[in-house]
Design a protein around this motif. Structure first.
Motif, short mmCIF file in Angstrom:
data_model
loop_
_atom_site.label_atom_id
_atom_site.label_comp_id
_atom_site.label_asym_id
_atom_site.label_seq_id
_atom_site.Cartn_x
_atom_site.Cartn_y
_atom_site.Cartn_z
N THR A 28 -0.21 15.76 5.86
CA THR A 28 -0.29 15.26 4.68
C THR A 28 0.74 14.21 4.48
O THR A 28 0.58 13.23 3.83
N ARG A 29 1.94 14.54 4.70
CA ARG A 29 3.30 13.88 4.64
C ARG A 29 3.07 12.41 5.45
O ARG A 29 3.71 11.65 4.91
N ILE A 30 2.54 12.72 6.36
CA ILE A 30 2.48 11.64 7.39
C ILE A 30 1.58 10.60 6.81
O ILE A 30 1.65 9.31 6.59
N ASP A 31 0.71 11.21 6.12
CA ASP A 31 -0.40 10.13 5.61
C ASP A 31 0.43 9.54 4.38
O ASP A 31 0.05 8.15 4.04
N GLN A 32 1.22 10.26 3.52
CA GLN A 32 1.81 9.55 2.49
C GLN A 32 2.91 8.45 3.09
O GLN A 32 3.14 7.75 2.23
N ASP A 33 3.17 8.49 4.02
CA ASP A 33 4.09 7.51 4.80
C ASP A 33 3.68 6.19 4.73
O ASP A 33 4.34 5.28 4.60
N SER A 34 2.34 6.11 4.98
CA SER A 34 1.80 4.97 4.86
C SER A 34 1.47 4.40 3.48
O SER A 34 0.85 3.07 3.04
N ALA A 35 1.64 5.11 2.65
CA ALA A 35 1.39 4.56 1.18
C ALA A 35 2.60 3.89 0.55
O ALA A 35 3.54 3.97 0.81
N ARG A 36 2.20 3.10 -0.44
CA ARG A 36 3.16 2.32 -1.15
C ARG A 36 3.54 2.79 -2.73
O ARG A 36 2.74 3.18 -3.40
N SER A 37 4.71 2.58 -3.05
CA SER A 37 4.99 2.96 -4.30
C SER A 37 4.44 1.94 -5.31
O SER A 37 3.89 0.88 -5.06
N ALA A 38 4.75 2.00 -6.58
CA ALA A 38 4.23 1.35 -7.66
C ALA A 38 4.74 -0.08 -7.55
O ALA A 38 3.89 -1.18 -7.84
N ASP A 39 6.10 -0.42 -7.16
CA ASP A 39 6.53 -1.59 -7.01
C ASP A 39 6.28 -2.21 -5.65
O ASP A 39 7.13 -3.14 -5.20
N ASN A 40 5.31 -1.80 -5.05
CA ASN A 40 5.02 -2.28 -3.61
C ASN A 40 6.02 -1.92 -2.67
O ASN A 40 6.14 -2.91 -1.41
N ALA A 45 8.03 9.12 4.10
CA ALA A 45 7.76 10.67 3.53
C ALA A 45 8.29 11.61 4.73
O ALA A 45 8.86 12.56 4.61
N ILE A 46 8.08 11.12 6.16
CA ILE A 46 8.46 12.21 7.39
C ILE A 46 8.48 11.00 8.47
O ILE A 46 7.84 9.89 8.58
N THR A 47 9.26 11.23 9.21
CA THR A 47 9.60 10.63 10.67
C THR A 47 9.14 11.37 11.73
O THR A 47 9.35 12.77 11.72
N LEU A 48 8.62 10.84 12.57
CA LEU A 48 8.15 11.65 14.06
C LEU A 48 9.17 11.00 15.40
O LEU A 48 9.58 9.84 15.08
#
Length: 168
Positions: A28-40, A45-48
């Motif tokens: 789930t944290r890896i999925d959030q890694d590709s998300a962008r915050s409100a200011d783009n 979120a996590i490193t591999l």
């Protein structure tokens, strides 16, 4: 993990973090890694690569059960007339899953290759079972199976991840 350039010369040595938690939490944290915050702005979120573990089973073991009435005894302090005692502990088998997550196969294999030689065929761990009575036991940890799975776009996460799971 060692990273090498095309000529085979080591260019980077990385320490791989270890954390307790279920595998799904890290995915789930890896999925959030590709998300962008409100200011783009892209946030990490996590490193591999990453190593995680979780307790999977807790099972009573009747084969190791000893007489319940038997006690451990120890003299309390300097007064030799009083004893401290405790009944036999109850035997349980605790199972763990250790998982290695990496973006590429080479990193995953390097990490697994460093763990596997530790189990020959077991890894004995000394446990302080009853600290007050100074009861110490060597407990063997056996490596069960090693599985490997590839998660690609849409199937598991947006970022491709290779997961090796070791059952201990």
């Amino acid at each position: 993990v060692y990273r090498q350039n095309s000529s085979g010369k080591t260019i980077q040595k990385m320490k791989v973090p270890l954390a307790y938690g279920p595998k799904q939490k890290f995915l789930t944290r890896i999925d959030q890694d590709s998300a962008r915050s409100a200011d783009n702005v892209r946030t990490t979120a996590i490193t591999l690569p990453r190593v995680g573990f979780e307790m999977t089973t807790l099972q009573y073991d009747p084969a190791r059960k000893l007489n319940r009435i038997q006690k451990f005894k120890k003299v309390k302090g300097a007064d030799s007339k009083s004893l401290q005692n405790s009944y036999m502990p109850v035997p349980y088998n605790v199972g763990f899953s250790l998982f290695v997550m990496a973006k590429n196969s080479e990193d995953a294999l390097q990490i697994v290759e460093q763990i596997l030689p530790t189990f020959q065929p077991d890894y004995p761990k000394t446990l302080n079972v009853m600290p007050t009575l100074v009861v110490v036991r060597a407990v063997p940890n056996f490596l069960g199976d090693v599985t490997r799975e590839h998660c690609y776009n849409g199937a598991c996460t947006e970022t491709p991840v290779i997961i090796s799971t070791l059952s201990i």
